[in-house]
Design a protein around this motif. Structure first.
Motif, PDB file in Angstrom:
ATOM      1  N   ILE A   1      55.868-121.848  -7.191  1.00 54.87           N
ATOM      2  CA  ILE A   1      54.535-121.246  -7.131  1.00 54.87           C
ATOM      3  C   ILE A   1      54.428-120.014  -8.026  1.00 54.87           C
ATOM      4  O   ILE A   1      53.414-119.809  -8.705  1.00 54.87           O
ATOM      5  CB  ILE A   1      54.183-120.912  -5.673  1.00 54.87           C
ATOM      6  N   ASP A   2      55.461-119.199  -8.068  1.00 55.69           N
ATOM      7  CA  ASP A   2      55.398-117.974  -8.869  1.00 55.69           C
ATOM      8  C   ASP A   2      55.289-118.275 -10.356  1.00 55.69           C
ATOM      9  O   ASP A   2      54.630-117.539 -11.089  1.00 55.69           O
ATOM     10  CB  ASP A   2      56.621-117.100  -8.582  1.00 55.69           C
TER      11      ASP A   2
ATOM     12  N   ILE B   1      61.926-114.504  -9.869  1.00 54.37           N
ATOM     13  CA  ILE B   1      61.090-113.950  -8.810  1.00 54.37           C
ATOM     14  C   ILE B   1      60.434-115.105  -8.046  1.00 54.37           C
ATOM     15  O   ILE B   1      59.763-115.953  -8.642  1.00 54.37           O
ATOM     16  CB  ILE B   1      60.029-112.998  -9.388  1.00 54.37           C
ATOM     17  N   LEU B   2      60.644-115.127  -6.726  1.00 50.50           N
ATOM     18  CA  LEU B   2      60.168-116.235  -5.883  1.00 50.50           C
ATOM     19  C   LEU B   2      59.323-115.736  -4.710  1.00 50.50           C
ATOM     20  O   LEU B   2      59.226-116.413  -3.685  1.00 50.50           O
ATOM     21  CB  LEU B   2      61.368-117.032  -5.345  1.00 50.50           C
ATOM     22  N   THR B   3      58.721-114.568  -4.855  1.00 48.88           N
ATOM     23  CA  THR B   3      57.993-113.957  -3.743  1.00 48.88           C
ATOM     24  C   THR B   3      56.981-114.912  -3.116  1.00 48.88           C
ATOM     25  O   THR B   3      57.002-115.171  -1.910  1.00 48.88           O
ATOM     26  CB  THR B   3      57.267-112.686  -4.224  1.00 48.88           C
TER      27      THR B   3
ATOM     28  N   ASN C   1      53.740-120.899 -11.651  1.00 49.29           N
ATOM     29  CA  ASN C   1      52.341-121.304 -11.869  1.00 49.29           C
ATOM     30  C   ASN C   1      51.414-120.108 -11.898  1.00 49.29           C
ATOM     31  O   ASN C   1      50.502-120.025 -12.718  1.00 49.29           O
ATOM     32  CB  ASN C   1      51.908-122.285 -10.781  1.00 49.29           C
ATOM     33  N   ILE C   2      51.652-119.151 -10.998  1.00 47.84           N
ATOM     34  CA  ILE C   2      50.828-117.940 -10.983  1.00 47.84           C
ATOM     35  C   ILE C   2      51.021-117.159 -12.278  1.00 47.84           C
ATOM     36  O   ILE C   2      50.072-116.659 -12.878  1.00 47.84           O
ATOM     37  CB  ILE C   2      51.182-117.067  -9.763  1.00 47.84           C
ATOM     38  N   GLY C   3      52.264-117.059 -12.739  1.00 48.68           N
ATOM     39  CA  GLY C   3      52.553-116.319 -13.956  1.00 48.68           C
ATOM     40  C   GLY C   3      51.893-116.916 -15.178  1.00 48.68           C
ATOM     41  O   GLY C   3      51.394-116.209 -16.044  1.00 48.68           O
ATOM     42  N   VAL C   4      51.872-118.251 -15.249  1.00 49.06           N
ATOM     43  CA  VAL C   4      51.230-118.922 -16.379  1.00 49.06           C
ATOM     44  C   VAL C   4      49.735-118.669 -16.353  1.00 49.06           C
ATOM     45  O   VAL C   4      49.107-118.355 -17.366  1.00 49.06           O
ATOM     46  CB  VAL C   4      51.531-120.440 -16.340  1.00 49.06           C
ATOM     47  N   GLN C   5      49.138-118.788 -15.173  1.00 48.41           N
ATOM     48  CA  GLN C   5      47.693-118.646 -15.059  1.00 48.41           C
ATOM     49  C   GLN C   5      47.227-117.230 -15.367  1.00 48.41           C
ATOM     50  O   GLN C   5      46.141-117.028 -15.889  1.00 48.41           O
ATOM     51  CB  GLN C   5      47.255-119.048 -13.641  1.00 48.41           C
ATOM     52  N   SER C   6      48.061-116.237 -15.057  1.00 45.81           N
ATOM     53  CA  SER C   6      47.638-114.855 -15.256  1.00 45.81           C
ATOM     54  C   SER C   6      48.291-114.208 -16.472  1.00 45.81           C
ATOM     55  O   SER C   6      48.132-113.019 -16.701  1.00 45.81           O
ATOM     56  CB  SER C   6      47.972-114.027 -14.001  1.00 45.81           C
ATOM     57  N   SER C   7      49.061-115.001 -17.240  1.00 42.05           N
ATOM     58  CA  SER C   7      49.759-114.507 -18.436  1.00 42.05           C
ATOM     59  C   SER C   7      50.681-113.336 -18.110  1.00 42.05           C
ATOM     60  O   SER C   7      50.841-112.408 -18.893  1.00 42.05           O
ATOM     61  CB  SER C   7      48.741-114.094 -19.510  1.00 42.05           C
ATOM     62  N   LEU C   8      51.286-113.380 -16.909  1.00 38.76           N
ATOM     63  CA  LEU C   8      52.212-112.335 -16.498  1.00 38.76           C
ATOM     64  C   LEU C   8      53.573-112.939 -16.147  1.00 38.76           C
ATOM     65  O   LEU C   8      54.261-112.471 -15.244  1.00 38.76           O
ATOM     66  CB  LEU C   8      51.657-111.581 -15.275  1.00 38.76           C
ATOM     67  N   LEU C   9      53.951-113.977 -16.871  1.00 39.61           N
ATOM     68  CA  LEU C   9      55.140-114.737 -16.499  1.00 39.61           C
ATOM     69  C   LEU C   9      56.385-113.867 -16.426  1.00 39.61           C
ATOM     70  O   LEU C   9      57.218-114.028 -15.535  1.00 39.61           O
ATOM     71  CB  LEU C   9      55.360-115.882 -17.489  1.00 39.61           C
ATOM     72  N   GLU C  10      56.513-112.929 -17.343  1.00 38.78           N
ATOM     73  CA  GLU C  10      57.699-112.078 -17.376  1.00 38.78           C
ATOM     74  C   GLU C  10      57.858-111.274 -16.097  1.00 38.78           C
ATOM     75  O   GLU C  10      58.968-111.024 -15.633  1.00 38.78           O
ATOM     76  CB  GLU C  10      57.621-111.139 -18.580  1.00 38.78           C
ATOM     77  N   PHE C  11      56.736-110.868 -15.508  1.00 39.99           N
ATOM     78  CA  PHE C  11      56.789-110.007 -14.326  1.00 39.99           C
ATOM     79  C   PHE C  11      56.650-110.784 -13.023  1.00 39.99           C
ATOM     80  O   PHE C  11      57.082-110.326 -11.978  1.00 39.99           O
ATOM     81  CB  PHE C  11      55.689-108.939 -14.411  1.00 39.99           C
TER      82      PHE C  11
ATOM     83  N   PHE D   1      57.515-114.244 -12.631  1.00 36.41           N
ATOM     84  CA  PHE D   1      58.553-115.260 -12.454  1.00 36.41           C
ATOM     85  C   PHE D   1      59.863-114.852 -13.119  1.00 36.41           C
ATOM     86  O   PHE D   1      60.919-114.944 -12.527  1.00 36.41           O
ATOM     87  CB  PHE D   1      58.077-116.599 -13.015  1.00 36.41           C
ATOM     88  N   ASP D   2      59.814-114.406 -14.351  1.00 38.14           N
ATOM     89  CA  ASP D   2      60.954-113.985 -15.161  1.00 38.14           C
ATOM     90  C   ASP D   2      61.803-115.188 -15.580  1.00 38.14           C
ATOM     91  O   ASP D   2      61.392-115.953 -16.428  1.00 38.14           O
ATOM     92  CB  ASP D   2      61.772-112.927 -14.423  1.00 38.14           C
ATOM     93  N   GLY D   3      63.002-115.378 -15.025  1.00 35.99           N
ATOM     94  CA  GLY D   3      63.859-116.481 -15.416  1.00 35.99           C
ATOM     95  C   GLY D   3      64.738-116.198 -16.623  1.00 35.99           C
ATOM     96  O   GLY D   3      65.449-117.078 -17.093  1.00 35.99           O
ATOM     97  N   SER D   4      64.722-114.961 -17.123  1.00 41.13           N
ATOM     98  CA  SER D   4      65.437-114.660 -18.365  1.00 41.13           C
ATOM     99  C   SER D   4      66.885-114.260 -18.119  1.00 41.13           C
ATOM    100  O   SER D   4      67.261-113.799 -17.036  1.00 41.13           O
ATOM    101  CB  SER D   4      64.725-113.528 -19.108  1.00 41.13           C
TER     102      SER D   4
END
Length: 452
Positions: free
Chosen positions: A364-365, A399-401, A367-377, A379-382
């Motif tokens: 879910i995080d 990030i899995l909040t 998908n939220i990151g993609v939709q709001s263009s805030l993927l780095e903050f 979801f991250d994954g780096s």
């Protein structure tokens, strides 16, 4: 144990929760109510290594849906991951370009030109490679007419080719030095971008020089059929190729026909190369560390590009926080750096999915990151470096909040998530992860929990 989290990350997590649903924060904070903030990083999660047998490598319904640019070709063998191999398939085409006129032309040469790409290479960069080109037995796509194609191709699928070598090149690829090549149009030597230039068999060139065979794109493709490409190095490794898309019917790779026209003028015609492109990725884990992990050893887990293994994580233990407020949840995965070198880097970013009702979804995080263009903050994954007990260690953080909150609320029913390389088709990189190692490097879920 207390765990320091950047304030901005917590604010982003709370903001995203608030923007989606008031319930997603976990608990409603009442005015004047005392809040106990609990920090914990002690939740260790069961992991397992699994094979991936459904990696989509090419898909089209008249337009390319699976549109990779970087393509590794070669073989690699190491004690951790065993033996892996990539065989590349390419078909030429005319596409929307002007049709050539080879009437009364004299054949000079036919050259396959493949741009190099540093992001898809792996292994000994100074190793010479023996590169072979073979002709496919038949056109590999469902139709030679681009707009009529309906294809779904997976990384395990193979396409038959004639074992006769029609082109060979022994070379140490140079990814940064330009090449000096002759340009018939300019009648001079020019600099060309770093690439492989493979001289193909004259018999094939003469076949394609026939004007009848290039009267239509579909006729040309049915006759040319396409090519299989292999590469074997003195030391194990992958050559990185770039097949950047100019359109759904061409790439920057070309099949260059050099000829002399009926007026005696030296000429060149470039067929598009990679109108259809695919690869067979094979992974043999016999006797490797991965084979032990696949048999249940969870001390280390593994993720690998080129259709290789993934890591599954069981989030079931988070259910102990049902009824509490999850304000921040972060999966921290420590990387075993023993196999990381400049030539064999770790995967730069990882992705996470879960299954629900037989379908696979991004967590879910993400998908939220993609939709709001805030993927780095969000979801991250780096891949990143953090300090632990005075030592720098390499980790992935996911990030899995919101996903954890949805799991606690019953909106997500499966506690299992699967981790894999973000560019699983394009990258030959691989990473060894600390799994259930029983020490400070063990995979963990870091939480910020509020209890009213």
């Amino acid at each position: 144990m207390k765990y320091c989290i950047p304030l901005f990350s917590i604010l982003i997590a709370l903001l995203v929760c608030a923007c989606n649903s008031p319930e997603l924060i976990g608990v409603e904070l009442l005015e004047g109510e005392e809040i106990d903030i609990e920090f914990t990083n002690s939740i260790s999660l069961p992991v397992s290594t699994v094979e991936d047998d459904s990696v989509l490598i090419f898909a089209t319904n008249g337009f390319l849906f699976r549109n990779s640019e970087q393509w590794p070709v070669g073989e690699y063998n190491d004690p951790a991951f065993g033996n892996s191999k990539s065989v590349l398939y390419l078909t030429p085409g005319i596409g929307i370009a002007s049709f050539p006129d080879f009437t009364d032309a004299t054949f000079d040469s036919l050259v396959m030109i493949l741009p190099l790409d540093t992001l898809a290479r792996y292994g000994d960069t100074l190793s010479p490679y023996d590169i072979n080109v073979y002709r496919l037995d038949e056109f590999p796509s469902s139709s030679t007419v681009i707009e009529d194609r309906i294809d779904t191709v997976y990384a395990f699928e193979e396409f038959a080719f004639d074992p006769t070598v029609i082109g060979n090149l022994n070379i140490t690829p140079s990814y940064y030095d330009s090449l000096e090549v002759f340009s018939p149009a300019l009648d001079s030597i020019i600099d060309a971008p770093p690439s492989l230039r493979i001289l193909l068999d004259d018999a094939l060139g003469l076949e394609l020089l026939d004007t009848v065979n290039v009267a239509t794109d579909s006729m040309f493709q049915s006759i040319a059929r396409g090519f299989a490409l292999t590469a074997v190095g003195d030391n194990p490794g992958y050559i990185g190729l770039n097949l950047e898309n100019f359109s759904s019917s061409s790439t920057n790779a070309t099949l260059a026909m050099y000829y002399t026209d009926n007026l005696g003028v030296k000429s060149q015609y470039n067929f598009a190369l990679g109108v259809f492109r695919s690869a067979t990725y094979t992974n043999d884990y016999t006797g490797s560390d991965v084979s032990l992990a696949l048999s249940g050893d969870a001390n280390r887990s593994y993720i690998e590009g080129l259709g290789g293994v993934n890591t599954k994580v069981d989030l079931s233990d988070v259910m102990q926080f049902a009824g509490k407020g999850i304000n921040y949840a972060e999966l921290e995965i420590t990387v075993d750096e023993s196999a990381i070198t400049d030539e064999t880097p770790a995967i730069s970013d990882i992705f996470a999915t879960y299954e629900e009702d037989g379908s696979t979804f991004a967590v879910i995080d993400f998908n939220i990151g993609v939709q709001s263009s805030l993927l780095e903050f969000v979801f991250d994954g780096s891949l990143q470096t953090v300090e632990r007990n005075g030592q720098d260690v390499t980790v992935y953080k996911i990030i899995l909040t919101n996903h954890i909150i949805a799991l606690l609320n019953g909106e997500v029913t499966s506690p299992i998530i699967e981790l894999f390389a973000s560019s699983k088709i394009e990258t030959p990189y691989r990473s060894i992860l600390y799994g259930n190692s029983g020490d400070e490097n063990e995979i963990k879920l870091n939480l910020v929990v509020t209890t009213p």
